[in-house]
Motif scaffolding. Sequence first.
Motif, short mmCIF file in Angstrom:
data_model
loop_
_atom_site.label_atom_id
_atom_site.label_comp_id
_atom_site.label_asym_id
_atom_site.label_seq_id
_atom_site.Cartn_x
_atom_site.Cartn_y
_atom_site.Cartn_z
N GLY A 1 -43.17 -2.12 13.09
CA GLY A 1 -42.28 -1.63 14.14
C GLY A 1 -42.56 -2.22 15.51
N PHE A 2 -43.13 -3.42 15.54
CA PHE A 2 -43.40 -4.05 16.83
C PHE A 2 -42.09 -4.31 17.58
CE2 PHE A 2 -47.19 -5.92 14.45
CZ PHE A 2 -48.10 -5.05 15.02
N LEU A 3 -42.17 -4.39 18.89
CA LEU A 3 -40.97 -4.63 19.70
C LEU A 3 -40.39 -6.02 19.43
CD1 LEU A 3 -39.05 -3.96 22.10
CD2 LEU A 3 -40.77 -5.00 23.60
N TRP A 4 -41.27 -7.01 19.38
CA TRP A 4 -40.82 -8.40 19.25
C TRP A 4 -41.84 -9.16 18.41
CZ3 TRP A 4 -41.63 -13.63 20.03
CH2 TRP A 4 -40.50 -14.43 20.24
N VAL A 5 -41.36 -9.89 17.44
CA VAL A 5 -42.23 -10.75 16.63
C VAL A 5 -41.52 -12.08 16.48
CG1 VAL A 5 -43.37 -11.10 14.41
CG2 VAL A 5 -42.97 -8.77 15.22
N GLY A 6 -42.20 -13.16 16.83
CA GLY A 6 -41.52 -14.43 16.66
C GLY A 6 -42.42 -15.62 16.91
N PHE A 7 -41.78 -16.76 16.89
CA PHE A 7 -42.51 -18.02 16.97
C PHE A 7 -41.96 -18.88 18.10
CE2 PHE A 7 -42.80 -16.41 12.70
CZ PHE A 7 -44.14 -16.58 12.40
N TYR A 8 -42.86 -19.56 18.77
CA TYR A 8 -42.50 -20.66 19.66
C TYR A 8 -43.07 -21.93 19.05
CZ TYR A 8 -40.74 -17.58 23.33
OH TYR A 8 -39.99 -16.68 24.04
N LEU A 9 -42.26 -22.98 19.00
CA LEU A 9 -42.69 -24.23 18.38
C LEU A 9 -42.78 -25.32 19.44
CD1 LEU A 9 -40.45 -23.95 15.19
CD2 LEU A 9 -42.90 -23.45 15.38
N VAL A 10 -43.81 -26.17 19.31
CA VAL A 10 -44.03 -27.23 20.30
C VAL A 10 -42.98 -28.32 20.14
CG1 VAL A 10 -45.62 -29.01 21.10
CG2 VAL A 10 -46.51 -26.77 20.42
N ARG A 11 -42.26 -28.58 21.23
CA ARG A 11 -41.28 -29.67 21.28
C ARG A 11 -41.55 -30.45 22.56
NH1 ARG A 11 -40.64 -28.52 16.63
NH2 ARG A 11 -38.98 -27.25 15.75
N GLU A 12 -42.01 -31.68 22.42
CA GLU A 12 -42.32 -32.54 23.57
C GLU A 12 -43.18 -31.82 24.60
OE1 GLU A 12 -38.49 -33.90 24.81
OE2 GLU A 12 -38.23 -35.11 23.02
N GLY A 13 -44.24 -31.18 24.11
CA GLY A 13 -45.22 -30.57 25.00
C GLY A 13 -44.86 -29.19 25.53
N GLN A 14 -43.64 -28.73 25.24
CA GLN A 14 -43.23 -27.39 25.67
C GLN A 14 -43.15 -26.48 24.46
OE1 GLN A 14 -39.27 -27.70 27.39
NE2 GLN A 14 -40.04 -27.15 29.39
N LEU A 15 -43.28 -25.16 24.70
CA LEU A 15 -43.03 -24.20 23.62
C LEU A 15 -41.56 -23.82 23.66
CD1 LEU A 15 -46.15 -21.88 24.09
CD2 LEU A 15 -45.73 -23.44 22.15
N VAL A 16 -40.89 -23.99 22.53
CA VAL A 16 -39.46 -23.68 22.45
C VAL A 16 -39.26 -22.56 21.43
CG1 VAL A 16 -37.15 -24.61 21.96
CG2 VAL A 16 -38.86 -26.06 23.08
N LEU A 17 -38.40 -21.60 21.81
CA LEU A 17 -38.17 -20.42 20.98
C LEU A 17 -37.75 -20.80 19.56
CD1 LEU A 17 -37.94 -17.29 20.97
CD2 LEU A 17 -35.55 -17.57 21.65
N GLY A 18 -38.40 -20.17 18.59
CA GLY A 18 -38.07 -20.37 17.18
C GLY A 18 -37.58 -19.07 16.58
N PRO A 19 -37.70 -18.93 15.25
CA PRO A 19 -37.23 -17.70 14.61
C PRO A 19 -37.96 -16.47 15.15
CG PRO A 19 -37.66 -19.40 12.98
CD PRO A 19 -38.17 -19.92 14.28
N PHE A 20 -37.19 -15.40 15.38
CA PHE A 20 -37.81 -14.17 15.89
C PHE A 20 -36.99 -12.96 15.50
CE2 PHE A 20 -35.11 -12.73 19.42
CZ PHE A 20 -34.31 -13.83 19.63
N GLN A 21 -37.60 -11.79 15.69
CA GLN A 21 -36.93 -10.51 15.52
C GLN A 21 -37.21 -9.71 16.78
OE1 GLN A 21 -35.84 -8.64 12.33
NE2 GLN A 21 -35.33 -10.70 11.65
N GLY A 22 -36.17 -9.16 17.38
CA GLY A 22 -36.37 -8.36 18.58
C GLY A 22 -35.40 -8.74 19.67
N PRO A 23 -35.63 -8.22 20.88
CA PRO A 23 -34.72 -8.50 21.99
C PRO A 23 -34.67 -10.00 22.34
CG PRO A 23 -36.26 -6.74 22.57
CD PRO A 23 -36.71 -7.29 21.26
N VAL A 24 -33.59 -10.39 22.99
CA VAL A 24 -33.41 -11.77 23.47
C VAL A 24 -34.66 -12.20 24.24
CG1 VAL A 24 -32.12 -13.13 25.17
CG2 VAL A 24 -30.90 -11.60 23.59
#
Length: 162
Positions: free
Chosen positions: A50-73
């Motif tokens: 029941g966590f508020l937000w669970v997800g992944f950020y993936l490295v794209r050209e040195g930045q973390l970019v939002l990946g699959p997740f569950q929760g608020p925007v």
Amino acid sequence: MAESIVFTKHAERSQIYKEILPQLEALIAGETDLTANLANIAAVLREAFGFLWVGFYLVREGQLVLGPFQGPVACTRIESGQGVCGHAYESRKTVIVPNVHEFPGHIACSSRSLSEIVVPMFNDDGSVFGVLDVDSERLDDFADVDARSLEAIVRLIEKLPR
Ligand code: SME
């Protein structure tokens, strides 16, 4: 493929991690697509705890970019060193933040998030390819058991084809 996850509701968190780990392993065993697997892992962790937000950020050209997740925007891009995620990326260490309001530079995607844990995910060459980020609406919600158990889940993810 398993269609649902079975776990003992209201059990100790360590018990639930123990129950879901083999089910996660089975869930991702039959699928080679990383996005599909990350999406299901996020869904399982949110359903189980029941966590508020669970997800992944993936490295794209040195930045973390939002990946699959569950929760608020959530925010879509995070620089290395920025926020809790960028700190875990840069330091290459699991970061537990008991109170996000006391973490300098915390990026508030949701005002409901009060504590957070971020676990880096490693390539075979030791570089970081992404992070697992979990946010809770409770203060001080993450302990050693979460770090160890989420790291065990990340070790499964690291074996997946990318
Ligand atoms: N709070 C994170 C940003 C991502 S959201 O929590 C989904 C951080 O400080 O890096």
